[in-house]
Motif scaffolding. Structure first.
Motif, PDB file in Angstrom:
ATOM      1  N   PRO A   1       0.813  -1.219   0.000  1.00 55.97           N
ATOM      2  CA  PRO A   1       0.000   0.000   0.000  1.00 55.97           C
ATOM      3  C   PRO A   1       0.851   1.277   0.000  1.00 55.97           C
ATOM      4  N   LEU A   2       0.245   2.330  -0.506  1.00 56.27           N
ATOM      5  CA  LEU A   2       0.886   3.649  -0.539  1.00 56.27           C
ATOM      6  C   LEU A   2      -0.009   4.635   0.209  1.00 56.27           C
ATOM      7  N   VAL A   3       0.559   5.287   1.208  1.00 55.93           N
ATOM      8  CA  VAL A   3      -0.181   6.353   1.893  1.00 55.93           C
ATOM      9  C   VAL A   3       0.459   7.666   1.441  1.00 55.93           C
ATOM     10  N   ALA A   4      -0.326   8.461   0.701  1.00 54.68           N
ATOM     11  CA  ALA A   4       0.215   9.674   0.072  1.00 54.68           C
ATOM     12  C   ALA A   4      -0.543  10.908   0.566  1.00 54.68           C
ATOM     13  N   GLY A   5       0.209  11.932   0.932  1.00 55.12           N
ATOM     14  CA  GLY A   5      -0.401  13.194   1.345  1.00 55.12           C
ATOM     15  C   GLY A   5      -0.346  14.198   0.208  1.00 55.12           C
ATOM     16  N   ASN A   6      -1.317  15.099   0.205  1.00 57.15           N
ATOM     17  CA  ASN A   6      -1.354  16.190  -0.776  1.00 57.15           C
ATOM     18  C   ASN A   6      -1.574  17.472   0.010  1.00 57.15           C
ATOM     19  N   TRP A   7      -0.507  18.249   0.141  1.00 58.25           N
ATOM     20  CA  TRP A   7      -0.601  19.466   0.955  1.00 58.25           C
ATOM     21  C   TRP A   7      -1.299  20.607   0.215  1.00 58.25           C
ATOM     22  N   LYS A   8      -1.568  20.435  -1.058  1.00 61.49           N
ATOM     23  CA  LYS A   8      -2.209  21.476  -1.869  1.00 61.49           C
ATOM     24  C   LYS A   8      -1.450  22.809  -1.694  1.00 61.49           C
ATOM     25  N   MET A   9      -2.171  23.946  -1.654  1.00 63.21           N
ATOM     26  CA  MET A   9      -1.478  25.236  -1.544  1.00 63.21           C
ATOM     27  C   MET A   9      -1.348  25.609  -0.062  1.00 63.21           C
ATOM     28  N   ASN A  10      -0.758  24.697   0.685  1.00 61.52           N
ATOM     29  CA  ASN A  10      -0.555  24.901   2.121  1.00 61.52           C
ATOM     30  C   ASN A  10       0.878  24.543   2.459  1.00 61.52           C
ATOM     31  N   GLY A  11       1.426  25.269   3.430  1.00 55.73           N
ATOM     32  CA  GLY A  11       2.751  24.922   3.927  1.00 55.73           C
ATOM     33  C   GLY A  11       3.823  25.895   3.474  1.00 55.73           C
ATOM     34  N   LEU A  12       4.622  26.310   4.452  1.00 57.07           N
ATOM     35  CA  LEU A  12       5.782  27.165   4.194  1.00 57.07           C
ATOM     36  C   LEU A  12       7.002  26.367   4.628  1.00 57.07           C
ATOM     37  N   ASN A  13       8.158  26.859   4.317  1.00 50.04           N
ATOM     38  CA  ASN A  13       9.346  26.108   4.738  1.00 50.04           C
ATOM     39  C   ASN A  13       9.413  25.984   6.266  1.00 50.04           C
ATOM     40  N   SER A  14       8.698  26.892   6.958  1.00 47.55           N
ATOM     41  CA  SER A  14       8.656  26.779   8.424  1.00 47.55           C
ATOM     42  C   SER A  14       7.773  25.605   8.879  1.00 47.55           C
ATOM     43  N   SER A  15       6.984  25.019   7.945  1.00 43.44           N
ATOM     44  CA  SER A  15       6.133  23.859   8.319  1.00 43.44           C
ATOM     45  C   SER A  15       6.907  22.547   8.258  1.00 43.44           C
ATOM     46  N   ILE A  16       8.194  22.621   7.994  1.00 39.40           N
ATOM     47  CA  ILE A  16       8.993  21.420   7.763  1.00 39.40           C
ATOM     48  C   ILE A  16       9.009  20.512   9.000  1.00 39.40           C
ATOM     49  N   GLY A  17       8.707  21.091  10.170  1.00 43.02           N
ATOM     50  CA  GLY A  17       8.681  20.303  11.410  1.00 43.02           C
ATOM     51  C   GLY A  17       7.689  19.137  11.313  1.00 43.02           C
ATOM     52  N   GLU A  18       6.550  19.366  10.641  1.00 42.44           N
ATOM     53  CA  GLU A  18       5.555  18.280  10.501  1.00 42.44           C
ATOM     54  C   GLU A  18       6.164  17.139   9.700  1.00 42.44           C
ATOM     55  N   LEU A  19       6.897  17.527   8.660  1.00 39.21           N
ATOM     56  CA  LEU A  19       7.534  16.527   7.792  1.00 39.21           C
ATOM     57  C   LEU A  19       8.615  15.762   8.568  1.00 39.21           C
ATOM     58  N   GLU A  20       9.299  16.495   9.430  1.00 37.69           N
ATOM     59  CA  GLU A  20      10.359  15.878  10.245  1.00 37.69           C
ATOM     60  C   GLU A  20       9.758  14.796  11.153  1.00 37.69           C
ATOM     61  N   THR A  21       8.610  15.115  11.766  1.00 37.67           N
ATOM     62  CA  THR A  21       7.955  14.121  12.631  1.00 37.67           C
ATOM     63  C   THR A  21       7.540  12.905  11.809  1.00 37.67           C
ATOM     64  N   MET A  22       6.958  13.156  10.624  1.00 37.90           N
ATOM     65  CA  MET A  22       6.536  12.031   9.769  1.00 37.90           C
ATOM     66  C   MET A  22       7.740  11.155   9.429  1.00 37.90           C
TER      67      MET A  22
END
Ligand code: PEP
Length: 251
Positions: A7-28
């Protein structure tokens, strides 16, 4: 689920997120441990502006990043557009094409979606090709006809060096909190699988079919357990690591 398909679990952030949101990606990334990455593939499709930083971020992780659109050409006089080569240059390995928001906001046709997918696949990337009916089409009972037309028009004849993934996203379920019944999802995915097998033979049984539309941690287990649902494409709930990982935990 489909036997033999990871299986593939894929996110689509659309027009959301700044480079300051990278913390969420770090947790993932940090929570995508070997026990989980043995079971599923994880991908987050980010705004172009985050791809460079995010690419460095996931470079030594099994987590993948992708884009949400691209141009059909690899380079040239197309002001403001982004090519697959540029996306790959950032470390991304997948591109969503034909999302309903692009079909609506930018009038993208099946033919244009297919051309983009062809370029993505030629470049050796994963093309996540989105299809899905409107509420009106659903009420008219034409869902399967719409899917058939979009599949034959938007999916290229060959995966070339890349991977074709098809995402079924009923437009009325996107961002609304509404989802089709498990029976309706099952029927749509069974139909899509049959279409793929008719067109690609046995290879059609190896193409991942994602469901997208208001997937949340609370409904993921039921939706991901349906036959021929090989993962999810997730909008709103992919923006927060806790929700996204909660969906991954369905596996
Ligand atoms: C999407 O737009 O791809 C999507 C599935 O959005 P949401 O999960 O927010 O419904």
């Amino acid at each position: 689920m489909t036997p033999g398909i990871k299986p593939l679990v894929a996110g689509n952030w659309k027009m959301n997120g700044l480079n300051s949101s990278i913390g969420e990606l770090e947790t993932m990334r940090d929570q995508f441990r070997p026990e989980l990455s043995a079971k599923i593939d994880m991908l987050v499709c980010l705004p172009f502006t985050m791809l460079g930083k995010a690419g460095d971020f996931v470079a030594r992780s099994p987590m993948r990043i992708g884009a949400q659109d691209c141009h059909r050409e690899l380079k040239g006089a197309h002001t403001g557009d982004i090519s697959v080569e540029m996306i790959a240059d950032c470390g991304a390995t997948a591109v969503i094409v034909g999302h309903s928001e692009r079909r609506t906001d930018h009038g993208e046709s099946d033919e244009q979606v297919r051309e983009k997918a062809q370029t993505v696949l030629h470049w050796g990337q994963m093309a996540i090709i989105c299809i899905g009916e409107t509420d009106e089409q659903r009420k008219l009972g034409s869902t399967l006809d719409v899917l058939k037309k979009q599949m034959s028009g938007s999916i290229p004849d060959s995966a070339e060096n890349g991977e074709i993934v098809v995402a079924y996203e009923p437009i009325w379920a996107i961002g609304t909190g509404l989802t089709p019944t498990a029976k309706d999802v099952e029927e749509a995915h069974r139909f899509m699988r049959a279409e793929l097998v008719e067109r690609f033979g046995e290879d059609g049984n190896t193409i991942r079919l994602l469901y997208g539309g208001s997937v949340k941690p609370g409904n993921a287990k039921e939706l991901m357990g349906i036959n021929n649902v090989d993962g999810a494409l997730i909008g709103g709930a992919s923006l927060k690591a806790e929700d996204f990982l909660g969906i991954c935990a369905a596996y």
